[in-house]
Write an enzyme that holds these catalytic residues in place. Sequence first.
Site: not given
Ligand code: W6P
Length: 382
Positions: A232, A236, A239-240
């Site tokens: 999980h 998450e 993906k970001n």
């Molecule tokens: C980004 C914004 C973010 C949030 C969480 C994890 C990775 C990343 N990379 O640019």
Amino acid sequence: SSLAKHFDTYSKFQPTPVTVKSLIDFAVDGDMKQSYKFLRVELLVRWSHMRKEMNLIPGRLLEMPSFKLANSLYDQSFTEVLAFKDAEPDATTLRKFTETLVDIRRRHANIVPTLARAYMELDKAGPIDLIEKNRLQYFYDRFFMNRIGIRTLIYQHTLLFGNEFPQHPQQAGIIDPYCDVAGVVRDAYATAKILFEKSSYPVPPVEISTHTVHENEKDRVTIVYIPAHIYHIVFELLKNSLRATVERHGQDAKQYPPVKVRIVKGHEDLTIQIADRGGGVPRSKISELFHYMYSTAPKPNSDFAIDGKGTPIAGLGYGLPIARLYAKYFQGNLALSSVEGLGTWAYISIKAAAENASELLPIFSKIRYSYTTKKGSDWTKK
Ligand code: W6P
């Protein structure tokens, strides 16, 4: 409601945190009767603490239709478990209890989007001031953390003693004593890849490496843990990172810098570092990424634009705060550090030893209730 006196009674008991170690031990030689006796009280205790806490949040939220819906489900589940209060643990009772837990698990499957909707309803109803926002942030964190704990206990009971699940041969209920972290990361990437491809969105590559201080497990870094939780969190974050990489380099780029995942097992912590070259996030925006309100607000770009159909790659927007709760749940953490203009490094810390992985649970406390998220005596100790 007629349950109010029960909330008063049960909230006087403290929740009992379990550890990954105690869950594993119980899976090996615990019995259904013991688990029944523990859960029929523990579930009521944990729910009661949250119900008491609801008296301390902005009352307008309680009046929102989606919040009322959620509460009616909790009332129903509370009542169903309460009905076992004096039931002798004979075979029929035990079977019925397990069935009840399966029903409850299903009933509450969509509580997170329901409470996200409640927040949106509140936002539409009128302005929410900063103090209210902070209180709600604090409450949602605690409520969802409580939910993670309850669902973990319910999953464990129904997996060990129910019969609806295909049992995973290697696992003890939801726990994998030899959880292959790199394998979980690969699974999460594969799913993210499918999700992106469905939206005709390019997918940057990922590079996974493993490291350990333990000489005898060089080729396969494993941990005693709940693989679903690691999945999980990693899903998450991946993906970001993938999305940021594509947005930074453009959808038509010939190639993308890989998202680098390092899995490092130390003596105390297992750390998963996820590093992207997605251009980073300004420091002032980092904490906003974890705000329920911020996520709920309509976004000008990205999330909802990806497949044009409103199936958001980034979910309803509660992905990051809830991923962090999963990390903190067993005394771990999720931290982001970012270099604006370059990229973001995410660190997931997990307790490497199962006896140190102890549930972090909210305890109702009027005095401690504040709009900070600082740890205090309103969280269980180990
Ligand atoms: C980004 C914004 C973010 C949030 C969480 C994890 C990775 C990343 N990379 O640019």
